[in-house]
Design a protein around this motif. Structure first.
Motif, PDB file in Angstrom:
ATOM      1  N   PHE A 107       0.843  -1.194   0.000  1.00  0.00           N
ATOM      2  CA  PHE A 107       0.000   0.000   0.000  1.00  0.00           C
ATOM      3  C   PHE A 107       0.879   1.244   0.000  1.00  0.00           C
ATOM      4  O   PHE A 107       1.885   1.299   0.720  1.00  0.00           O
ATOM      5  CB  PHE A 107      -0.911   0.000   1.225  1.00  0.00           C
ATOM      6  N   ARG A 115     -15.117   7.844  -4.543  1.00  0.00           N
ATOM      7  CA  ARG A 115     -15.745   7.662  -3.230  1.00  0.00           C
ATOM      8  C   ARG A 115     -17.250   7.583  -3.444  1.00  0.00           C
ATOM      9  O   ARG A 115     -17.884   8.564  -3.870  1.00  0.00           O
ATOM     10  CB  ARG A 115     -15.396   8.850  -2.344  1.00  0.00           C
ATOM     11  N   GLU A 153     -17.622   4.402   0.629  1.00  0.00           N
ATOM     12  CA  GLU A 153     -16.546   3.459   0.330  1.00  0.00           C
ATOM     13  C   GLU A 153     -15.590   4.073  -0.688  1.00  0.00           C
ATOM     14  O   GLU A 153     -15.969   4.952  -1.461  1.00  0.00           O
ATOM     15  CB  GLU A 153     -17.109   2.158  -0.245  1.00  0.00           C
ATOM     16  N   TRP A 154     -14.380   3.544  -0.689  1.00  0.00           N
ATOM     17  CA  TRP A 154     -13.337   4.017  -1.596  1.00  0.00           C
ATOM     18  C   TRP A 154     -13.031   2.966  -2.643  1.00  0.00           C
ATOM     19  O   TRP A 154     -13.037   1.765  -2.357  1.00  0.00           O
ATOM     20  CB  TRP A 154     -12.072   4.336  -0.804  1.00  0.00           C
ATOM     21  N   PRO A 198      -6.656  -2.693  -4.416  1.00  0.00           N
ATOM     22  CA  PRO A 198      -7.110  -2.630  -3.023  1.00  0.00           C
ATOM     23  C   PRO A 198      -6.831  -1.248  -2.427  1.00  0.00           C
ATOM     24  O   PRO A 198      -5.830  -0.612  -2.772  1.00  0.00           O
ATOM     25  CB  PRO A 198      -6.272  -3.706  -2.329  1.00  0.00           C
ATOM     26  N   VAL A 199      -7.720  -0.812  -1.546  1.00  0.00           N
ATOM     27  CA  VAL A 199      -7.561   0.491  -0.888  1.00  0.00           C
ATOM     28  C   VAL A 199      -7.738   0.331   0.618  1.00  0.00           C
ATOM     29  O   VAL A 199      -8.352  -0.628   1.085  1.00  0.00           O
ATOM     30  CB  VAL A 199      -8.592   1.519  -1.408  1.00  0.00           C
ATOM     31  N   ARG A 200      -7.199   1.289   1.353  1.00  0.00           N
ATOM     32  CA  ARG A 200      -7.433   1.377   2.788  1.00  0.00           C
ATOM     33  C   ARG A 200      -7.168   2.817   3.215  1.00  0.00           C
ATOM     34  O   ARG A 200      -6.458   3.565   2.523  1.00  0.00           O
ATOM     35  CB  ARG A 200      -6.543   0.406   3.562  1.00  0.00           C
ATOM     36  N   VAL A 201      -7.742   3.202   4.354  1.00  0.00           N
ATOM     37  CA  VAL A 201      -7.538   4.552   4.877  1.00  0.00           C
ATOM     38  C   VAL A 201      -6.714   4.445   6.160  1.00  0.00           C
ATOM     39  O   VAL A 201      -7.040   3.667   7.065  1.00  0.00           O
ATOM     40  CB  VAL A 201      -8.884   5.253   5.163  1.00  0.00           C
ATOM     41  N   ARG A 202      -5.635   5.246   6.201  1.00  0.00           N
ATOM     42  CA  ARG A 202      -4.757   5.283   7.376  1.00  0.00           C
ATOM     43  C   ARG A 202      -4.462   6.749   7.699  1.00  0.00           C
ATOM     44  O   ARG A 202      -3.898   7.463   6.874  1.00  0.00           O
ATOM     45  CB  ARG A 202      -3.424   4.566   7.115  1.00  0.00           C
ATOM     46  N   LEU A 227      -5.757   8.114   1.962  1.00  0.00           N
ATOM     47  CA  LEU A 227      -6.127   6.915   1.218  1.00  0.00           C
ATOM     48  C   LEU A 227      -4.866   6.257   0.682  1.00  0.00           C
ATOM     49  O   LEU A 227      -4.065   6.893  -0.008  1.00  0.00           O
ATOM     50  CB  LEU A 227      -7.057   7.257   0.054  1.00  0.00           C
ATOM     51  N   GLU A 228      -4.708   4.995   1.015  1.00  0.00           N
ATOM     52  CA  GLU A 228      -3.580   4.216   0.513  1.00  0.00           C
ATOM     53  C   GLU A 228      -4.089   3.206  -0.504  1.00  0.00           C
ATOM     54  O   GLU A 228      -5.147   2.605  -0.312  1.00  0.00           O
ATOM     55  CB  GLU A 228      -2.875   3.501   1.663  1.00  0.00           C
ATOM     56  N   VAL A 229      -3.334   3.038  -1.558  1.00  0.00           N
ATOM     57  CA  VAL A 229      -3.728   2.147  -2.645  1.00  0.00           C
ATOM     58  C   VAL A 229      -2.585   1.181  -2.940  1.00  0.00           C
ATOM     59  O   VAL A 229      -1.419   1.587  -2.977  1.00  0.00           O
ATOM     60  CB  VAL A 229      -4.066   2.948  -3.918  1.00  0.00           C
TER      61      VAL A 229
END
Ligand code: FES
Length: 117
Positions: free
Chosen positions: A6, A35, A39-40, A93-97, A101-103
């Protein structure tokens, strides 16, 4: 899709609900960020038909319409929804930290050359 680490690409505050933008995914590769419904989603920004920049198209719900010829894709899995688009768009895949937003964009992510007729 290959496994990838990510990488932080954009502060979540830069994308409003129902909006999409393009960001630099590295190596000159543009990543579309959207968005929808809280969801992202992340996918290649190039249409699988004739490589139009998809972020300049329109987004209604999860349906992303290409700006050039009316092809459309589902941003959840990149599946083509109508002609002339026939091939899917690669999704990531994505996630939020920490508000970012991390991809997981593969290092080797480069759009396929050529066209689909
Ligand atoms: S370039 Fe996207 S449908 Fe033709």
């Amino acid at each position: 899709m290959t496994t990838a680490a990510f990488r932080p690409l954009v502060p979540v505050s830069q994308v409003d609900e129902g909006q999409m933008i393009a960001v630099d995914g590295g190596q000159g590769f543009s990543v579309l960020i959207a968005r929808v419904g809280g969801e992202w989603f992340a996918m290649s920004d190039l249409c699988s038909h004739l490589r139009a920049p998809l972020h300049t198209g329109s987004l209604v719900g999860h349906r992303l319409a290409c700006p050039l010829h009316g092809g459309a894709f589902d941003i959840r899995d990149g599946a083509p929804l109508c002609e002339p688009a026939r091939r899917p768009i690669e999704t990531y895949p994505v996630r939020v930290r920490g508000g970012v937003l991390e991809v997981a964009v593969p290092q080797a992510a480069t759009p396929e050359p050529g066209f689909e007729w």
